[in-house]
Write a protein that holds these residues in place. Structure first.
Motif, PDB file in Angstrom:
ATOM      1  N   ARG A 130       0.835  -1.191   0.000  1.00 46.51           N
ATOM      2  CA  ARG A 130       0.000   0.000   0.000  1.00 46.51           C
ATOM      3  C   ARG A 130       0.870   1.241   0.000  1.00 46.51           C
ATOM      4  O   ARG A 130       1.926   1.281   0.622  1.00 46.51           O
ATOM      5  CB  ARG A 130      -0.889   0.023   1.248  1.00 46.51           C
ATOM      6  CG  ARG A 130      -2.134  -0.782   1.125  1.00 46.51           C
ATOM      7  CD  ARG A 130      -2.865  -0.831   2.443  1.00 46.51           C
ATOM      8  NE  ARG A 130      -2.132  -1.603   3.443  1.00 46.51           N
ATOM      9  CZ  ARG A 130      -2.665  -2.036   4.577  1.00 46.51           C
ATOM     10  NH1 ARG A 130      -3.909  -1.747   4.863  1.00 46.51           N
ATOM     11  NH2 ARG A 130      -1.945  -2.738   5.428  1.00 46.51           N
ATOM     12  N   HIS A 133      -1.599   7.957  -3.002  1.00 39.66           N
ATOM     13  CA  HIS A 133      -1.692   8.524  -4.344  1.00 39.66           C
ATOM     14  C   HIS A 133      -0.719   9.714  -4.444  1.00 39.66           C
ATOM     15  O   HIS A 133      -0.685  10.582  -3.582  1.00 39.66           O
ATOM     16  CB  HIS A 133      -3.115   8.997  -4.631  1.00 39.66           C
ATOM     17  CG  HIS A 133      -4.109   7.877  -4.722  1.00 39.66           C
ATOM     18  ND1 HIS A 133      -4.387   7.215  -5.889  1.00 39.66           N
ATOM     19  CD2 HIS A 133      -4.873   7.297  -3.764  1.00 39.66           C
ATOM     20  CE1 HIS A 133      -5.288   6.285  -5.663  1.00 39.66           C
ATOM     21  NE2 HIS A 133      -5.610   6.308  -4.383  1.00 39.66           N
ATOM     22  N   ALA A 138       4.251   5.146  -5.614  1.00 38.86           N
ATOM     23  CA  ALA A 138       3.191   4.987  -6.615  1.00 38.86           C
ATOM     24  C   ALA A 138       3.737   5.095  -8.033  1.00 38.86           C
ATOM     25  O   ALA A 138       3.078   4.674  -8.987  1.00 38.86           O
ATOM     26  CB  ALA A 138       2.105   6.032  -6.385  1.00 38.86           C
ATOM     27  N   ASP A 141       3.811   2.096 -10.567  1.00 37.97           N
ATOM     28  CA  ASP A 141       2.646   1.665 -11.339  1.00 37.97           C
ATOM     29  C   ASP A 141       2.889   1.812 -12.839  1.00 37.97           C
ATOM     30  O   ASP A 141       3.270   2.882 -13.321  1.00 37.97           O
ATOM     31  CB  ASP A 141       1.425   2.499 -10.932  1.00 37.97           C
ATOM     32  CG  ASP A 141       0.202   2.181 -11.768  1.00 37.97           C
ATOM     33  OD1 ASP A 141       0.032   1.014 -12.162  1.00 37.97           O
ATOM     34  OD2 ASP A 141      -0.579   3.116 -12.030  1.00 37.97           O
ATOM     35  N   ARG A 169       1.586  -2.807 -11.213  1.00 35.90           N
ATOM     36  CA  ARG A 169       0.344  -2.130 -11.618  1.00 35.90           C
ATOM     37  C   ARG A 169      -0.489  -1.843 -10.377  1.00 35.90           C
ATOM     38  O   ARG A 169      -0.433  -2.577  -9.392  1.00 35.90           O
ATOM     39  CB  ARG A 169      -0.456  -3.012 -12.585  1.00 35.90           C
ATOM     40  CG  ARG A 169      -0.831  -4.367 -12.005  1.00 35.90           C
ATOM     41  CD  ARG A 169      -1.666  -5.201 -12.950  1.00 35.90           C
ATOM     42  NE  ARG A 169      -1.939  -6.518 -12.414  1.00 35.90           N
ATOM     43  CZ  ARG A 169      -2.891  -6.798 -11.538  1.00 35.90           C
ATOM     44  NH1 ARG A 169      -3.663  -5.807 -11.080  1.00 35.90           N
ATOM     45  NH2 ARG A 169      -3.075  -8.022 -11.095  1.00 35.90           N
ATOM     46  N   ARG A 170      -1.275  -0.772 -10.451  1.00 37.20           N
ATOM     47  CA  ARG A 170      -2.179  -0.469  -9.356  1.00 37.20           C
ATOM     48  C   ARG A 170      -3.358  -1.423  -9.402  1.00 37.20           C
ATOM     49  O   ARG A 170      -3.769  -1.877 -10.476  1.00 37.20           O
ATOM     50  CB  ARG A 170      -2.644   0.979  -9.403  1.00 37.20           C
ATOM     51  CG  ARG A 170      -3.544   1.336 -10.579  1.00 37.20           C
ATOM     52  CD  ARG A 170      -3.980   2.786 -10.477  1.00 37.20           C
ATOM     53  NE  ARG A 170      -2.836   3.678 -10.500  1.00 37.20           N
ATOM     54  CZ  ARG A 170      -2.876   4.938 -10.075  1.00 37.20           C
ATOM     55  NH1 ARG A 170      -3.997   5.442  -9.589  1.00 37.20           N
ATOM     56  NH2 ARG A 170      -1.804   5.708 -10.157  1.00 37.20           N
ATOM     57  N   THR A 172      -7.255  -2.188  -8.808  1.00 32.83           N
ATOM     58  CA  THR A 172      -8.537  -1.492  -8.722  1.00 32.83           C
ATOM     59  C   THR A 172      -9.695  -2.432  -8.394  1.00 32.83           C
ATOM     60  O   THR A 172     -10.776  -1.972  -8.032  1.00 32.83           O
ATOM     61  CB  THR A 172      -8.845  -0.774 -10.049  1.00 32.83           C
ATOM     62  OG1 THR A 172      -8.831  -1.735 -11.119  1.00 32.83           O
ATOM     63  CG2 THR A 172      -7.792   0.295 -10.336  1.00 32.83           C
ATOM     64  N   LEU A 196      -3.811   3.170  -1.856  1.00 35.91           N
ATOM     65  CA  LEU A 196      -3.477   2.711  -3.197  1.00 35.91           C
ATOM     66  C   LEU A 196      -2.661   1.426  -3.093  1.00 35.91           C
ATOM     67  O   LEU A 196      -1.557   1.419  -2.537  1.00 35.91           O
ATOM     68  CB  LEU A 196      -2.677   3.774  -3.958  1.00 35.91           C
ATOM     69  CG  LEU A 196      -2.099   3.339  -5.306  1.00 35.91           C
ATOM     70  CD1 LEU A 196      -3.222   2.989  -6.280  1.00 35.91           C
ATOM     71  CD2 LEU A 196      -1.190   4.408  -5.888  1.00 35.91           C
ATOM     72  N   TRP A 197      -3.198   0.338  -3.631  1.00 33.95           N
ATOM     73  CA  TRP A 197      -2.489  -0.935  -3.640  1.00 33.95           C
ATOM     74  C   TRP A 197      -1.772  -1.118  -4.968  1.00 33.95           C
ATOM     75  O   TRP A 197      -2.336  -0.869  -6.035  1.00 33.95           O
ATOM     76  CB  TRP A 197      -3.470  -2.093  -3.429  1.00 33.95           C
ATOM     77  CG  TRP A 197      -3.876  -2.299  -2.009  1.00 33.95           C
ATOM     78  CD1 TRP A 197      -4.965  -1.768  -1.380  1.00 33.95           C
ATOM     79  CD2 TRP A 197      -3.198  -3.100  -1.036  1.00 33.95           C
ATOM     80  NE1 TRP A 197      -5.004  -2.187  -0.077  1.00 33.95           N
ATOM     81  CE2 TRP A 197      -3.942  -3.009   0.165  1.00 33.95           C
ATOM     82  CE3 TRP A 197      -2.048  -3.882  -1.063  1.00 33.95           C
ATOM     83  CZ2 TRP A 197      -3.562  -3.677   1.327  1.00 33.95           C
ATOM     84  CZ3 TRP A 197      -1.673  -4.551   0.097  1.00 33.95           C
ATOM     85  CH2 TRP A 197      -2.421  -4.445   1.268  1.00 33.95           C
ATOM     86  N   VAL A 198      -0.525  -1.533  -4.892  1.00 39.00           N
ATOM     87  CA  VAL A 198       0.275  -1.828  -6.081  1.00 39.00           C
ATOM     88  C   VAL A 198       0.710  -3.289  -6.012  1.00 39.00           C
ATOM     89  O   VAL A 198       1.097  -3.782  -4.948  1.00 39.00           O
ATOM     90  CB  VAL A 198       1.510  -0.905  -6.169  1.00 39.00           C
ATOM     91  CG1 VAL A 198       2.377  -1.274  -7.383  1.00 39.00           C
ATOM     92  CG2 VAL A 198       1.082   0.558  -6.252  1.00 39.00           C
TER      93      VAL A 198
END
Length: 213
Positions: A130, A133, A138, A141, A169-170, A172, A196-198
């Motif tokens: 996590r 943003h 981040a 991503d 990649r993020r 969703t 935001l999870w990657v």
């Protein structure tokens, strides 16, 4: 040594890995009752054989269970007289990564390359973490990312490191995010709004283990 420190460290590491007392007992052949005694009694003074078995089962070191080197930087110990450097298989790398919760992701920022520590979990072979943003992490991503995790045992002058490389990649998908939340070892240590999870799906896993002969 303050009373009960070994027991508290044992509990902390066991819970970090999501293991029960019975799980550790099965891995070590140590009676669950004695494990509970060590975890709960300030006067418990387990021997070296106990500590070695538990440290191996919890993928940590006797030194860390005893609290040695807590305030010292890693790598300042004396090198082994006859070290052996071993190459790890991808399966061994995957297994080692799955036992830890903090690693480092490499990204490229407008200021140049950066390596950032993140709390992570391994889910279905992928590395998930996590971040916020707009954060530096981040930036991984949509690009090929490198991720590293390691462990150093100062007491034995041993250690290992694993490097994973693959597309990031993020995430969703709501169901996937809920699963990652469930399997995460811990909340991000840095705190703040980090929703935001990657996910990094390794296409190359390499690693080395240093052993003292």
């Amino acid at each position: 040594m303050p009373a009960g420190d070994i027991g508290r460290r044992l509990v902390s590491r066991r819970e970090e890995l999501g293991l029960s007392v019975e799980d550790v007992a099965d891995r070590t052949d140590i009676p669950a009752g004695y494990l509970r005694y060590v975890e709960s009694q300030p006067t418990a003074a387990p021997g070296l054989t106990f500590l070695e078995r538990v440290a191996d089962a919890l993928d940590t070191s006797v030194s860390r269970l005893r609290g040695g080197g807590v305030d010292l930087p890693e790598g300042t110990g004396v090198a082994a007289a006859r070290p052996t450097l071993l190459k790890l298989t991808p399966e061994q790398c995957q297994a080692l990564m799955s036992t830890h919760g903090v690693g480092r992701v490499a990204v490229t920022t407008i200021q140049g390359p950066a390596i950032l520590p993140v709390n992570y979990a391994v889910v279905d072979g992928g590395i998930v973490f996590r971040t916020g943003h707009g954060s530096a992490a981040a930036l991984s991503d949509g690009v090929e990312a490198a991720f590293e995790v390691d462990q150093v045992d100062e007491a034995r002058s041993e250690g290992w490191s694993v490097l994973a490389v693959g597309p990031a990649r993020r995430v969703t998908d709501v169901g996937a995010v809920e699963e990652y939340e469930r399997q995460a070892h811990t909340k991000p240590w840095a705190g703040g709004d980090r929703d935001l999870w990657v996910r990094i799906d390794p296409v190359r896993l390499t690693g080395r283990r240093l052993e003292a002969s």
